[in-house]
Scaffold this motif. Structure first.
Motif, PDB file in Angstrom:
ATOM      1  N   VAL A 150      30.176  45.253  39.779  1.00 17.33           N
ATOM      2  CA  VAL A 150      29.844  44.123  40.644  1.00 17.33           C
ATOM      3  C   VAL A 150      31.141  43.731  41.333  1.00 17.33           C
ATOM      4  O   VAL A 150      32.217  44.186  40.943  1.00 17.33           O
ATOM      5  CB  VAL A 150      29.260  42.929  39.859  1.00 17.33           C
ATOM      6  N   PHE A 151      31.024  42.904  42.369  1.00 13.97           N
ATOM      7  CA  PHE A 151      32.256  42.413  42.958  1.00 13.97           C
ATOM      8  C   PHE A 151      32.181  40.928  43.197  1.00 13.97           C
ATOM      9  O   PHE A 151      31.130  40.354  43.412  1.00 13.97           O
ATOM     10  CB  PHE A 151      32.666  43.201  44.208  1.00 13.97           C
ATOM     11  N   TYR A 152      33.368  40.328  43.081  1.00 12.36           N
ATOM     12  CA  TYR A 152      33.550  38.902  43.293  1.00 12.36           C
ATOM     13  C   TYR A 152      34.313  38.721  44.594  1.00 12.36           C
ATOM     14  O   TYR A 152      35.109  39.578  44.978  1.00 12.36           O
ATOM     15  CB  TYR A 152      34.315  38.282  42.119  1.00 12.36           C
ATOM     16  N   ALA A 153      34.073  37.601  45.255  1.00 16.36           N
ATOM     17  CA  ALA A 153      34.692  37.345  46.548  1.00 16.36           C
ATOM     18  C   ALA A 153      35.320  35.963  46.600  1.00 16.36           C
ATOM     19  O   ALA A 153      34.826  35.026  45.973  1.00 16.36           O
ATOM     20  CB  ALA A 153      33.644  37.475  47.658  1.00 16.36           C
ATOM     21  N   TRP A 154      36.390  35.889  47.344  1.00 13.90           N
ATOM     22  CA  TRP A 154      37.011  34.634  47.754  1.00 13.90           C
ATOM     23  C   TRP A 154      37.015  34.687  49.286  1.00 13.90           C
ATOM     24  O   TRP A 154      37.883  35.331  49.886  1.00 13.90           O
ATOM     25  CB  TRP A 154      38.440  34.528  47.229  1.00 13.90           C
ATOM     26  N   PRO A 155      36.027  34.044  49.923  1.00 18.56           N
ATOM     27  CA  PRO A 155      35.970  34.088  51.392  1.00 18.56           C
ATOM     28  C   PRO A 155      37.222  33.497  52.048  1.00 18.56           C
ATOM     29  O   PRO A 155      37.563  33.872  53.170  1.00 18.56           O
ATOM     30  CB  PRO A 155      34.738  33.259  51.737  1.00 18.56           C
ATOM     31  N   GLU A 156      37.889  32.599  51.349  1.00 20.04           N
ATOM     32  CA  GLU A 156      39.160  32.030  51.821  1.00 20.04           C
ATOM     33  C   GLU A 156      40.242  32.408  50.806  1.00 20.04           C
ATOM     34  O   GLU A 156      40.335  31.789  49.743  1.00 20.04           O
ATOM     35  CB  GLU A 156      39.055  30.510  51.949  1.00 20.04           C
ATOM     36  N   LEU A 157      41.024  33.411  51.136  1.00 19.64           N
ATOM     37  CA  LEU A 157      42.068  33.897  50.230  1.00 19.64           C
ATOM     38  C   LEU A 157      43.030  32.779  49.827  1.00 19.64           C
ATOM     39  O   LEU A 157      43.480  32.718  48.692  1.00 19.64           O
ATOM     40  CB  LEU A 157      42.827  35.050  50.904  1.00 19.64           C
ATOM     41  N   ALA A 158      43.295  31.862  50.735  1.00 19.80           N
ATOM     42  CA  ALA A 158      44.233  30.773  50.447  1.00 19.80           C
ATOM     43  C   ALA A 158      43.777  29.910  49.266  1.00 19.80           C
ATOM     44  O   ALA A 158      44.584  29.216  48.649  1.00 19.80           O
ATOM     45  CB  ALA A 158      44.421  29.912  51.688  1.00 19.80           C
ATOM     46  N   ALA A 159      42.497  29.951  48.918  1.00 12.55           N
ATOM     47  CA  ALA A 159      41.998  29.178  47.776  1.00 12.55           C
ATOM     48  C   ALA A 159      42.613  29.635  46.459  1.00 12.55           C
ATOM     49  O   ALA A 159      42.601  28.890  45.479  1.00 12.55           O
ATOM     50  CB  ALA A 159      40.469  29.280  47.710  1.00 12.55           C
ATOM     51  N   LEU A 160      43.144  30.850  46.422  1.00 12.92           N
ATOM     52  CA  LEU A 160      43.785  31.354  45.195  1.00 12.92           C
ATOM     53  C   LEU A 160      45.238  30.908  45.062  1.00 12.92           C
ATOM     54  O   LEU A 160      45.837  31.079  44.006  1.00 12.92           O
ATOM     55  CB  LEU A 160      43.739  32.872  45.175  1.00 12.92           C
ATOM     56  N   LEU A 161      45.797  30.376  46.106  1.00 13.81           N
ATOM     57  CA  LEU A 161      47.225  30.038  46.076  1.00 13.81           C
ATOM     58  C   LEU A 161      47.482  28.685  45.444  1.00 13.81           C
ATOM     59  O   LEU A 161      46.668  27.841  45.377  1.00 13.81           O
ATOM     60  CB  LEU A 161      47.790  30.075  47.486  1.00 13.81           C
TER      61      LEU A 161
END
Length: 161
Positions: A150-161
């Motif tokens: 399966v795959f997980y997504a972060w549509p806004e990469l900046a949310a991980l920072l």
């Protein structure tokens, strides 16, 4: 104990981490020798790339022992996102200490700096621990990728920072 997040240079150490981290999954049938050869090819290719579209980082102890790794780069177009984590592994003896989170954030910052805006990561469907981890970081289950992933997504990469 301070951990250093650095650029990698030891394919054998990276193979050891990869094989240790995935040993519990019966579908993981890559030998240490195969993994080391793969990491050597990856590191050589990355060293030759200008600009570097892939980013690999390691976590290491003060004595130089590698305890984790992450590799990110352009996503498979079928995922519909800009960037993808191609590998994330923490040695079992060092899991649940924040190293996976730190490595993921480190490579996310590298990818953001290179203009990537969204992120995906594939995981074995049976790897419940990793799936909970990605959900805890705000990843959204975004689909299935045969066989058995399966795959997980972060549509806004900046949310991980």
């Amino acid at each position: 104990m301070p951990i250093r997040y650095a650029l990698p240079n030891d394919a054998d150490a990276m193979a050891e981490i990869t094989c240790a981290a995935f040993a519990e999954f019966e579908d993981f049938d890559v030998t240490r020798e195969q993994s080391a050869a793969n990491w050597r090819r990856n590191l050589l290719a990355e060293a030759a790339e200008r600009p570097r579209p892939h980013h690999t980082r390691i976590a290491e102890l003060p004595d130089g022992t590698v305890i984790g790794l992450v590799k990110g780069g352009p996503a498979d177009p079928g995922l519909g996102l800009d960037a993808e984590i191609l590998a994330l592994a923490i040695h079992p003896d060092h899991q649940r200490h924040g190293h996976g989170r730190a490595l993921l954030r480190t490579v996310a910052a590298d990818l953001c700096a290179d203009g990537f805006g969204s992120l995906a990561i594939r995981v074995l469907a049976v790897n419940e621990r990793a799936r909970r981890f990605y959900t805890s970081l705000g990843g959204v289950l975004a689909g299935e990728v045969p066989p058995g992933e399966v795959f997980y997504a972060w549509p806004e990469l900046a949310a991980l920072l």
